[in-house]
Design a protein around this motif. Structure first.
Motif: not given
Length: 154
Positions: A56-57, A60-61, A64
């Motif tokens: 998920l990290t 997310s990155s 973005s």
């Protein structure tokens, strides 16, 4: 006989206790296996949760970063859209101008054709008049049967 009844009850109680002990021992082994399996499942779930958090990290990155790239490209795509609209407008103007020029050229060509027909008709009339006058003059200057001096020398 009462003593035999007590002995039978005592033997029954002992057998009941032995069966209960075997059942409890089996139940204990099942519970230990279940605890082991649940412990492994808990460890696997903990590892899965950690991997999910990491995924998920990263997602997310990535999102973005993708959002930043889209924002970076947005002015370029906007300018391309404006350039396309300008080009479309210019092409429409060029098309209308070329249509006007073509129409004007066709009108001038038709007018020139009509004027040339009138001038040529006039010129042919004058040529016809001139030839008629010359022919008449030749007929009067040299009556039939006489030959001009320039033709006698030949």
């Amino acid at each position: 006989m009462a003593e035999w009844g007590y002995i039978l009850i005592a033997c029954g109680f002992i057998m009941f206790a032995v069966v209960a002990m075997i059942l409890l021992h089996t139940l204990r082994r099942v519970l230990l296996r279940a605890e082991s399996v649940l412990g492994k499942a808990g460890a696997d779930m903990t590892q899965l949760a950690a991997e999910s958090r990491e995924l998920l990290t990263q997602a997310s990155s990535t999102l973005s970063l993708l959002h930043e790239r889209v924002e970076d490209i947005e002015p370029f795509s906007s300018s391309l859209r404006l350039a396309g609209e300008t080009l479309t407008g210019t092409l429409e103007r060029v098309d209308s101008i070329s249509k006007l020029v073509t129409d004007s050229a066709m009108e001038r060509l038709e007018k020139a054709h009509r004027d040339n027909e009138l001038r040529l008709a006039e010129a042919f009339r004058w040529l016809d008049v001139g030839l008629s006058v010359w022919h008449s003059w030749k007929q009067e200057a040299y009556p039939p049967g006489t030959v001009p001096s320039s033709e006698r020398e030949r």
